[in-house]
Design a protein around this motif. Structure first.
Motif, mmCIF file in Angstrom:
data_model
loop_
_atom_site.group_PDB
_atom_site.id
_atom_site.type_symbol
_atom_site.label_atom_id
_atom_site.label_comp_id
_atom_site.label_asym_id
_atom_site.label_seq_id
_atom_site.Cartn_x
_atom_site.Cartn_y
_atom_site.Cartn_z
ATOM 1 N N LEU A 119 30.039 -7.637 -4.498
ATOM 2 C CA LEU A 119 30.414 -8.125 -3.167
ATOM 3 C C LEU A 119 29.411 -7.705 -2.101
ATOM 4 O O LEU A 119 29.073 -8.490 -1.213
ATOM 5 N N SER A 120 28.914 -6.495 -2.197
ATOM 6 C CA SER A 120 27.914 -6.074 -1.219
ATOM 7 C C SER A 120 26.605 -6.820 -1.422
ATOM 8 O O SER A 120 25.886 -7.088 -0.462
ATOM 9 N N SER A 121 26.306 -7.215 -2.637
ATOM 10 C CA SER A 121 25.113 -8.029 -2.883
ATOM 11 C C SER A 121 25.302 -9.450 -2.358
ATOM 12 O O SER A 121 24.354 -10.053 -1.851
ATOM 13 N N PHE A 122 26.499 -9.990 -2.494
ATOM 14 C CA PHE A 122 26.785 -11.320 -1.961
ATOM 15 C C PHE A 122 26.569 -11.365 -0.453
ATOM 16 O O PHE A 122 26.025 -12.328 0.073
ATOM 17 N N PHE A 123 27.010 -10.331 0.230
ATOM 18 C CA PHE A 123 26.962 -10.325 1.683
ATOM 19 C C PHE A 123 25.756 -9.586 2.243
ATOM 20 O O PHE A 123 25.548 -9.572 3.452
ATOM 21 N N GLY A 124 24.954 -8.948 1.387
ATOM 22 C CA GLY A 124 23.715 -8.328 1.802
ATOM 23 C C GLY A 124 23.865 -7.103 2.673
ATOM 24 O O GLY A 124 23.114 -6.949 3.633
ATOM 25 N N ARG A 149 23.827 -3.710 1.549
ATOM 26 C CA ARG A 149 23.563 -2.508 0.758
ATOM 27 C C ARG A 149 22.339 -1.780 1.282
ATOM 28 O O ARG A 149 21.353 -2.390 1.670
ATOM 29 N N LYS A 150 22.399 -0.483 1.244
ATOM 30 C CA LYS A 150 21.212 0.324 1.501
ATOM 31 C C LYS A 150 20.493 0.522 0.176
ATOM 32 O O LYS A 150 21.116 0.558 -0.885
ATOM 33 N N ARG A 151 19.210 0.635 0.239
ATOM 34 C CA ARG A 151 18.419 0.735 -0.992
ATOM 35 C C ARG A 151 18.787 1.978 -1.813
ATOM 36 O O ARG A 151 18.856 1.919 -3.043
ATOM 37 N N ALA A 152 19.023 3.093 -1.167
ATOM 38 C CA ALA A 152 19.343 4.329 -1.893
ATOM 39 C C ALA A 152 20.666 4.205 -2.650
ATOM 40 O O ALA A 152 20.762 4.607 -3.820
ATOM 41 N N SER A 153 21.677 3.641 -2.023
ATOM 42 C CA SER A 153 22.962 3.487 -2.712
ATOM 43 C C SER A 153 22.877 2.420 -3.798
ATOM 44 O O SER A 153 23.541 2.521 -4.826
#
Length: 67
Positions: free
Chosen positions: A11-16, A18-22
């Motif tokens: 879901l976080s990838s769908f909506f963009g 995400r922080k790179r570290a997480s």
């Protein structure tokens, strides 16, 4: 628990959002084989929700016009 983690990743990838570290930390600890299945399932669910809302709005609009 893994399904919830995969769901959050997808879901976080769908909506963009995400922080790179997480993003890198999550991918170090998941089963990568299940990820495409979860992504397709969630995409189908989101599509069905959008279709249902549009169908509901279109149906209520047509009954208001007396058709």
């Amino acid at each position: 628990m893994e399904f919830l983690r995969l769901t959050r990743i997808v879901l976080s990838s769908f909506f963009g959002v995400r922080k790179r570290a997480s993003h890198e930390a999550d991918f170090a600890n998941i089963n990568i084989v299940l990820l495409p299945f979860v992504a397709v399932f969630l995409a189908a669910c989101i599509g069905a929700i959008i279709f249902g809302v549009v169908h509901l709005v279109a149906h209520s609009a047509s009954t208001m016009q007396g058709l």
